[in-house]
Design an enzyme around this catalytic site. Structure first.
Site, PDB file in Angstrom:
ATOM      1  N   ASP A   1       0.835  -1.212  -0.138  1.00  0.00           N
ATOM      2  CA  ASP A   1       0.006  -0.030   0.000  1.00  0.00           C
ATOM      3  C   ASP A   1       0.911   1.223  -0.084  1.00  0.00           C
ATOM      4  O   ASP A   1       0.563   2.546   0.505  1.00  0.00           O
ATOM      5  CB  ASP A   1      -1.081  -0.040   1.091  1.00  0.00           C
ATOM      6  CG  ASP A   1      -1.740  -1.278   1.319  1.00  0.00           C
ATOM      7  OD1 ASP A   1      -2.082  -1.645   0.106  1.00  0.00           O
ATOM      8  OD2 ASP A   1      -2.204  -1.817   2.372  1.00  0.00           O
TER       9      ASP A   1
ATOM     10  N   LYS B   1       1.666   2.034  -5.155  1.00  0.00           N
ATOM     11  CA  LYS B   1       2.145   1.186  -6.064  1.00  0.00           C
ATOM     12  C   LYS B   1       1.169   1.509  -7.509  1.00  0.00           C
ATOM     13  O   LYS B   1       1.746   1.966  -8.621  1.00  0.00           O
ATOM     14  CB  LYS B   1       2.374  -0.032  -6.217  1.00  0.00           C
ATOM     15  CG  LYS B   1       3.506  -0.641  -5.167  1.00  0.00           C
ATOM     16  CD  LYS B   1       3.479  -2.005  -5.060  1.00  0.00           C
ATOM     17  CE  LYS B   1       2.344  -2.527  -4.383  1.00  0.00           C
ATOM     18  NZ  LYS B   1       2.058  -2.288  -2.854  1.00  0.00           N
TER      19      LYS B   1
ATOM     20  N   GLY C   1      -4.681  -4.380  -3.722  1.00  0.00           N
ATOM     21  CA  GLY C   1      -5.589  -3.331  -4.009  1.00  0.00           C
ATOM     22  C   GLY C   1      -4.904  -2.208  -4.438  1.00  0.00           C
ATOM     23  O   GLY C   1      -4.157  -1.506  -3.604  1.00  0.00           O
ATOM     24  N   HIS C   2      -4.743  -1.774  -5.792  1.00  0.00           N
ATOM     25  CA  HIS C   2      -4.017  -0.477  -6.248  1.00  0.00           C
ATOM     26  C   HIS C   2      -5.038   0.433  -6.540  1.00  0.00           C
ATOM     27  O   HIS C   2      -5.905   0.335  -7.507  1.00  0.00           O
ATOM     28  CB  HIS C   2      -3.127  -1.294  -7.308  1.00  0.00           C
ATOM     29  CG  HIS C   2      -2.260  -2.130  -6.991  1.00  0.00           C
ATOM     30  ND1 HIS C   2      -1.220  -2.592  -7.862  1.00  0.00           N
ATOM     31  CD2 HIS C   2      -1.688  -2.744  -5.963  1.00  0.00           C
ATOM     32  CE1 HIS C   2      -0.299  -3.509  -7.209  1.00  0.00           C
ATOM     33  NE2 HIS C   2      -0.646  -3.550  -6.019  1.00  0.00           N
TER      34      HIS C   2
ATOM     35  N   GLN D   1       1.835  -6.470  -3.405  1.00  0.00           N
ATOM     36  CA  GLN D   1       2.478  -6.482  -1.946  1.00  0.00           C
ATOM     37  C   GLN D   1       3.832  -5.974  -2.062  1.00  0.00           C
ATOM     38  O   GLN D   1       3.954  -4.791  -2.488  1.00  0.00           O
ATOM     39  CB  GLN D   1       2.543  -7.787  -1.683  1.00  0.00           C
ATOM     40  CG  GLN D   1       1.143  -8.743  -1.621  1.00  0.00           C
ATOM     41  CD  GLN D   1       0.454  -9.097  -2.908  1.00  0.00           C
ATOM     42  OE1 GLN D   1       1.090  -9.741  -3.598  1.00  0.00           O
ATOM     43  NE2 GLN D   1      -0.852  -8.626  -3.041  1.00  0.00           N
TER      44      GLN D   1
END
Ligand code: GDP
Ligand code: IMO
Ligand code: MG
Length: 428
Positions: A13, A16, A40-41, A223
């Site tokens: 988080d 990215k 979750g981007h 990640q």
């Protein structure tokens, strides 16, 4: 732009998605090489906000080819849902390529992920419950189903039968959960097979052909370094190689093709899920709460509140080593504008020994105490700054300190969630 690998340097988080989106337009191809829907981007384009889990963030640019590499795992239900949402919002997924060798997340992987966590009780990993660990475990024990199996129902059924012969007794006898039949899962996955078939390719060949044709590739990590199964805080990690080396095995592109490795680091630190976090601020701490609120530190995948703490230069120095970073992007510098003074962890101390990189032995890591340097804050809104020279002196000094402690130049500084809220110092 050649071939660049973009990696998280902390516990995920870091932004990215934002940085991938920022630089994607300079590349021909953007490829995810590991992880699955646990990612979750966040990408913000104009007034639209997207939380991407499976589709590479490069999808936002027409003409850029998004590739899901062989090192990824694919949850077809989530992928198809994400493609539908993107298309409904006017973002075309037409160019998407999915590796036939990527593994499929099956319904029982998600059941087992949840059941494992319940079994671990207070020692739980705090996974995203997207079936990641069980899916990668099946890949390693060679009873996984792959994306290419969607193309041949006979093979799909045969492999599923083998897998269920192991999974059903575990579901039923170990965890007291419902079992599955081959027919049931085949029916459920048939529409996904039909929908995804046109996108399935031999991705290693596609990527290498692109390189041979002089095209540029951005590998988008998910990640982060400290969640890497080999280099992270095992067992509180994810189940893939998030570090730069994963881009090689997760894509089938050789290591000498890589020109640059861009590490993404948040100007402070967050972690979601269990596991050690030396610079964590205690629950309820006023500064921790402020960082959480100003930085909107809530998980994109699970909605969980992220644990917040000070920037840990020891972690980023370690990330520089294990990834071979050539550049750093520091994100969320604007968030620190709410603080009078800022702490930065410059070393750890354990048993009278000082560490400037992460100690390999977990017992040392667990008992290490952070050594802080306190620097003045800038106490103003920097989200409008567009060059390094626009930043207040305290903010420039903070970036210079980060650079010095990491031993890697800071090429990008992000001062807000939007694409244009960025300072390009040395990247382009
Ligand atoms: P990722 O998983 O590394 O892509 O990061 P996430 O999307 O999970 O979390 C990063 C969050 O910070 C998202 O809400 C982004 O919109 C936001 N963000 C990214 N860069 C910046 C920045 O420079 N400033 C601020 N204020 N927010 C940012
Ligand atoms: P992005 O790509 C932050 C964490 C989970 C848990 C551990 C294992 O958005 O940075 P898993 O579901 O992978 O088996 O969970 O890893 N985790 C993440 N933390 N960002 C992520 O992705 C994460 N993906 C997994 O919280 O601690
Ligand atoms: Mg995220």
């Amino acid at each position: 732009m050649g071939v660049t690998v973009l990696v998280g340097t902390q516990w995920g988080d870091e932004g990215k998605g934002k940085v991938t989106d920022l630089i994607s337009g300079d590349f021909d191809v953007v490829c995810r090489y590991q992880g699955g829907a646990n990612a979750g981007h966040t990408v913000i384009v104009g007034d639209q906000k997207f939380g991407l889990h499976q589709v590479p963030s490069g999808v936002m640019y027409p003409g850029v080819v998004p590739v899901i590499g062989n090192g990824c795992i694919v949850d077809p239900e989530i992928l198809v849902g994400e493609m539908d949402t993107l298309e409904a919002d006017g973002i075309s997924c037409e160019l998407l390529k999915i590796s036939g060798n990527a593994h499929l997340v099956m319904p029982y992987h998600k059941d087992l992920d949840g059941a494992n966590e319940r079994r671990l009780g207070k020692n739980l990993i705090g996974t995203t419950r997207r079936g990641v660990g069980p899916c990668y475990a099946d890949k390693a024990t060679r009873i996984g189903l792959r994306v290419q199996d969607l193309l041949d129902e006979k093979v799909f059924r045969e492999k599923l039968e083998t897998a269920l012969a192991e999974k059903n007794p575990i579901l039923e006898l170990v965890y007291g959960l419902p079992t599955y039949t081959v027919d049931e899962i085949t029916e459920r996955y048939r529409p996904f097979a039909k929908r995804l078939a046109p996108y399935i390719v031999e991705s290693s060949r596609f990527l290498n052909d692109a390189i041979d044709a002089g095209q540029s590739i951005l590998f988008e990590g998910a990640q982060a370094t400290m969640l890497d199964i080999d280099h992270g805080t095992y067992p509180f990690v994810t189940s893939s190689n998030c570090t730069a080396g994963g881009a090689v095995t997760g894509s089938g592109v050789g290591p000498v093709a890589i020109d640059r490795v861009l590490g993404i680091a948040k100007a402070y630190l967050t972690r979601v899920g269990s596991g050690p976090f030396l610079t964590e601020l205690p629950q309820g701490d006023e500064i921790g709460e402020k960082l959480c609120e100003v930085g909107h530190e809530y998980g994109v995948t699970t909605g969980r509140k992220r644990r917040c703490g000070w920037y840990d230069a020891v972690v980023v120095n370690y990330a520089a080593r294990v990834n071979g970073l050539t550049d750093l992007a520091i994100t969320k510098l604007d968030v620190l504008g709410c603080l009078d003074e800022i702490k930065i962890c410059v070393a750890y101390e354990a048993d009278g020994v000082r560490y400037t990189t992460v100690p390999e032995h977990q017992s040392v890591f667990y008992k290490a105490k952070p050594v802080y340097l306190t620097v003045p804050g800038w106490k103003c809104d920097i989200s409008g700054c567009r060059t390094f020279f626009d930043l207040p002196r305290e903010a420039k000094d903070y970036i210079d300190l980060i650079e010095q402690l990491a031993g890697v130049r800071v090429s990008i500084v992000a001062v807000g969630p939007e694409r244009e809220q960025t300072i390009d110092r040395h990247w382009r």
